[in-house]
Scaffold this active site. Structure first.
Site, PDB file in Angstrom:
ATOM      1  N   HIS A   1      42.277  47.127  43.698  1.00  0.00           N
ATOM      2  CA  HIS A   1      41.775  48.483  43.379  1.00  0.00           C
ATOM      3  C   HIS A   1      40.639  48.465  42.363  1.00  0.00           C
ATOM      4  O   HIS A   1      39.993  49.492  42.139  1.00  0.00           O
ATOM      5  CB  HIS A   1      42.899  49.373  42.840  1.00  0.00           C
ATOM      6  CG  HIS A   1      43.959  49.693  43.845  1.00  0.00           C
ATOM      7  ND1 HIS A   1      43.678  50.230  45.086  1.00  0.00           N
ATOM      8  CD2 HIS A   1      45.313  49.536  43.801  1.00  0.00           C
ATOM      9  CE1 HIS A   1      44.823  50.391  45.761  1.00  0.00           C
ATOM     10  NE2 HIS A   1      45.813  49.967  45.004  1.00  0.00           N
TER      11      HIS A   1
ATOM     12  N   ASP B   1      47.886  44.880  52.044  1.00  0.00           N
ATOM     13  CA  ASP B   1      48.616  45.707  51.077  1.00  0.00           C
ATOM     14  C   ASP B   1      48.682  47.127  51.636  1.00  0.00           C
ATOM     15  O   ASP B   1      47.769  47.568  52.336  1.00  0.00           O
ATOM     16  CB  ASP B   1      47.851  45.693  49.738  1.00  0.00           C
ATOM     17  CG  ASP B   1      48.628  46.365  48.619  1.00  0.00           C
ATOM     18  OD1 ASP B   1      49.213  45.635  47.792  1.00  0.00           O
ATOM     19  OD2 ASP B   1      48.646  47.612  48.564  1.00  0.00           O
TER      20      ASP B   1
HETATM   21 ZN    ZN Z   1      49.684  48.275  47.064  1.00  0.00          ZN
END
Ligand code: ZN
Length: 345
Positions: free
Chosen positions: A127, A164
């Site tokens: 992220h 993910d």
């Molecule tokens: Zn994640």
């Protein structure tokens, strides 16, 4: 040829004290314990990582982010960067060590000291954007490693697959205009961080080199396998990567407390083996799996164990939870739509 295993005890030192945070040291400790208990560590070649230098970080991140983390490291308290992303004074060093583990495992593979690699790190990285730490992530380890492969080892085509359950917005951001890194992400949508739509396909020279596969919750082993076979495999085949890096999060498992997908450990193991086979077919087996999310300790640790088995070409799969219950939704229309956007056969 060996499988390199990059990890470090300091990955347990990044800890939110005060109340329980899902991204805690127990995650990496559960992985270490299982890899020890099953004795698979004896088959892996342990790499002791060192933190990456600031110049290397600058290949993926802005001075704004680097200075922010450096400044926190000079204070004597925990800082909340956003409502769920924390940093301690030592966190900058630990995040640089996570990036170092990823870079050094990748270099071991590129230098043919190892066939492939397993990187067990935290905090996670996918992220973290060019200039922002977010979503539990401080520095984008896999992006830094891809940049090192590209700029220092002249690797021209790198495929990053991110399975993910959250969209790898940071990795997308860093390579959005770069045709030298093909970023493919499967993720739950709508969901955190609110990016990764099918029409986000890259920009400028990078147009067509970001491939997002956003899916409603409830997808399990069958639908993920279909997505890998019908989208990811032909996309990778067309691109002919020289290196494959994988953002391996295990939060799409059906027991995960943060998300709503229905993959089983067997399902994850099958996806893992599809990726290893792609690496064999396209790039001499050069593939490195990097641990990202996964918030159920058993799903995470057995998921990583199964990656180890796949990298070592051992047939074993560990799945103490078994399959999810219930039907999967119909994903075929979405697959056709994405194939259309990306001109896939
Ligand atoms: Zn994640």
């Amino acid at each position: 040829m060996t499988t390199v295993y990059a990890t470090d005890s300091r990955f347990a030192d990044h800890e939110f004290t005060g109340y329980s945070h899902p991204e805690h040291p127990g995650r990496v400790q559960a992985v270490w314990e299982l890899l020890e208990a099953t004795k698979i560590v004896n088959d892996l070649h342990h790499l002791q990582p060192t933190p990456v230098a600031t110049d290397v970080l600058r290949l993926a991140h802005s001075d704004e982010l680097i200075n922010q983390l450096a400044q926190i490291s000079g204070q004597d308290r925990l800082v909340l960067i956003d409502h769920d992303t924390y940093a301690l004074p030592e966190s900058y060093e630990i995040a640089r060590l996570a990036a170092g583990a990823t870079v050094q495992a990748t270099e071991a593979v590129l230098n043919q000291q190892a066939k492939n690699g397993l990187v067990v790190v935290r905090p996670p990285g996918h992220h973290a954007t060019i200039n922002r730490a977010m979503g539990f992530c401080l520095l984008n380890s896999i992006a830094v490693a891809a940049r090192v492969a590209q700029r220092i080892h002249q690797v021209e085509r790198i495929l990053i697959v991110d399975f993910d359950v959250h969209h790898g917005n940071g990795t997308q951001d860093i390579f959005y205009n770069d045709p030298g890194v093909y970023f493919i992400s499967t993720h739950q949508s709508p969901f955190y961080p609110g990016t990764g739509y099918i029409d986000q396909t890259g920009i400028g020279a990078g147009d067509g080199y970001t491939l997002n596969i956003p899916m409603p919750g409830g997808q399990g082993d069958e639908n993920y396998a279909a997505v890998f076979d019908e989208i990811i495999y032909p996309a990778a085949k067309r691109y002919q990567p020289e290196l494959i890096l994988v953002s391996a999060g295990f939060d799409a498992h059906w027991v995960d407390p943060l998300a709503n997908m229905k993959l089983s450990l067997m399902g994850f193991a099958q996806l893992t083996r599809k990726l290893v086979r792609m690496a064999e077919e396209f790039c001499g087996g050069k593939i490195i799996f990097v641990m990202e999310g996964g918030y159920d300790l058993q799903a995470l640790s057995h998921g990583i164990l199964n990656v180890g088995y796949a990298l070592l070409a051992q047939d074993e799969v560990s799945d103490p939870y078994g399959p999810a219950k219930g039907q999967e939704p119909d994903v075929s229309k979405l697959i056709e739509q994405i194939k259309g956007i990306h001109n896939l056969p």
